[in-house]
Write an enzyme that holds these catalytic residues in place. Structure first.
Site, PDB file in Angstrom:
ATOM      1  CE  LYS A  58       0.695   1.719   4.263  1.00 21.53           C
ATOM      2  NZ  LYS A  58       1.663   2.724   4.442  1.00 21.53           N
ATOM      3  CG  ASP A 109      -0.624   0.398   8.034  1.00 24.91           C
ATOM      4  OD1 ASP A 109      -1.389   1.343   8.307  1.00 24.91           O
ATOM      5  OD2 ASP A 109       0.579   0.552   7.725  1.00 24.91           O
TER       6      ASP A 109
HETATM    7  O1  C5P Z   1      -0.131  -0.518  14.796  1.00 28.43           O
HETATM    8  P1  C5P Z   1       1.268  -0.738  14.400  1.00 28.43           P
HETATM    9  O2  C5P Z   1       1.913  -1.861  15.190  1.00 28.43           O
HETATM   10  O3  C5P Z   1       1.467  -0.917  12.941  1.00 28.43           O
HETATM   11  O4  C5P Z   1       2.059   0.587  14.771  1.00 28.43           O
HETATM   12  C1  C5P Z   1       3.450   0.634  14.861  1.00 28.43           C
HETATM   13  C2  C5P Z   1       3.859   1.815  15.713  1.00 28.43           C
HETATM   14  O5  C5P Z   1       3.612   3.041  15.035  1.00 28.43           O
HETATM   15  C3  C5P Z   1       3.119   1.947  17.031  1.00 28.43           C
HETATM   16  O6  C5P Z   1       3.750   1.200  18.037  1.00 28.43           O
HETATM   17  C4  C5P Z   1       3.206   3.440  17.302  1.00 28.43           C
HETATM   18  O7  C5P Z   1       4.480   3.757  17.815  1.00 28.43           O
HETATM   19  C5  C5P Z   1       3.129   4.041  15.911  1.00 28.43           C
HETATM   20  N1  C5P Z   1       1.757   4.416  15.516  1.00 28.43           N
HETATM   21  C6  C5P Z   1       1.156   5.513  16.110  1.00 28.43           C
HETATM   22  N2  C5P Z   1      -0.124   5.843  15.741  1.00 28.43           N
HETATM   23  C7  C5P Z   1      -0.790   5.126  14.820  1.00 28.43           C
HETATM   24  C8  C5P Z   1      -0.192   4.007  14.207  1.00 28.43           C
HETATM   25  C9  C5P Z   1       1.088   3.680  14.579  1.00 28.43           C
HETATM   26  O8  C5P Z   1       1.749   6.204  16.933  1.00 28.43           O
HETATM   27  N3  C5P Z   1      -2.023   5.479  14.492  1.00 28.43           N
END
Ligand code: C5P
Length: 315
Positions: free
Chosen positions: A11, A141
């Site tokens: 993506k 995601d």
């Molecule tokens: O949800 P995911 O594990 O993909 O997110 C990775 C990191 O990115 C999270 O631990 C956080 O530090 C950051 N993040 C965030 N806000 C979001 C998505 C991700 O701060 N909406």
């Protein structure tokens, strides 16, 4: 069937705005996500031992429980404790084409493919909403990667509002092989630099979503107007990633000078993309970029915008 193979697409973000802090420690986001035709191949195969195995040909991809694809299988095993007794274990094989640590959701799309592949292999009969709810537990995601196509993503990024797909547009993707950016680092740096601009999410979050719906970007997407989409590409995270990585900023400037519809960093980077109106225009940009950067300096890919993320591959 004892095995299913899926094509799992990358993506890009056509739009990424950080609204503010959420009570759960994540950031409230307003994004437009888009599947592109650069895909891994993910196979789930029934095995007799009641266990999860993972194989991947890429040296930077772990094959243990730290891999999101493994975690996707473990989550289903946990939710359906008797399933392995009935259906057997699973071997997951990932053939990697999407660059790793690139801002292209490669790990997330693999996890989405495992959820959908195991739903078929283990005959779970889950709905798309149920799959997306499970996906949200694994990563922000992944719900988008279940649906794919063109979508608005809000909340942590896990609230998906699917839009009419964009036809006939292409991107050139560019990423230096040696460089990857950590998503937690990008958001942490953004908070350090821009926390004073954060809005109160509880009161303003829904307003920002409404504003996106009424924005020139959404009008451009609604009209399938490639040049206008190119003009309104936007990503807040560029504000921290480009200054920290001057080489990414230089590639962005080089790409932007090649005559596409617009150039942006995807997600937390470092992959950059230029939107084009045709495959030929994208190929022309790759040719121009190749005169400046060798293959070892910069990976370049031409990919169409896709109407979905996951596709079953016929055996
Ligand atoms: O949800 P995911 O594990 O993909 O997110 C990775 C990191 O990115 C999270 O631990 C956080 O530090 C950051 N993040 C965030 N806000 C979001 C998505 C991700 O701060 N909406």
């Amino acid at each position: 069937m004892d095995s299913y193979s899926l094509s799992a697409a990358a993506k890009i973000n056509l739009y990424l705005e950080v609204v503010g802090d959420r009570p759960d420690g994540y950031h409230e986001l307003v994004m437009v996500m888009q599947s592109v035709g650069l895909a891994d191949r993910v196979t789930v195969r029934r095995i007799l031992p009641h266990e999860i195995r993972l194989r991947c040909d890429h040296p930077a991809v772990p094959s243990d429980a730290t891999n999101l694809a493994y975690q996707a299988a473990a989550l289903l095993q946990q939710r359906f404790p008797k399933i392995m007794g009935q259906q057997g274990g699973v071997e997951i094989t990932i053939e990697k084409n999407i660059p790793v640590g690139a801002g292209l959701a490669g790990g997330s799309t693999n996890a989405a493919a495992v959820l959908v592949g195991l739903d078929l292999l283990w005959q779970l009969g889950l709905t798309q909403i149920e799959l997306q709810t499970l996906a949200a537990e694994l990563g922000s995601d992944i719900p988008f990667c279940i649906a794919g196509g063109t979508a608005i993503a809000t909340g942590r990024g896990e609230q998906i509002d699917t839009l009419h797909g964009l036809d006939g547009l292409y991107v050139v993707l560019a990423k230096a092989p040696a460089l990857s950016v950590s998503t937690p680092w990008a958001y942490k740096s953004y908070r350090q630099a821009f926390a004073d601009t954060y809005l109160d999410v509880a009161t303003v979050g829904p307003t920002r979503q409404d504003q996106l719906h009424a924005s020139p970007m959404m009008a451009a997407i609604g009209q399938q107007d490639g040049p206008a989409i190119g003009q309104h590409l936007y990503n807040d995270l560029e504000k921290v990633v480009l200054p920290a990585h001057p080489e990414v900023k230089a590639v962005k400037a080089a790409l932007a000078s090649c005559g596409g519809l617009g150039t942006l960093m995807s997600g937390s980077g470092p992959t950059l993309f230029t939107l084009t109106a045709s495959q030929a225009a994208a190929a022309g940009i790759v040719q121009q970029m190749r005169s400046r950067y060798s293959e070892s300096e910069l990976g370049l890919w031409v990919a169409p915008l896709l109407p979905s993320s996951l596709q079953l591959i016929e055996p």
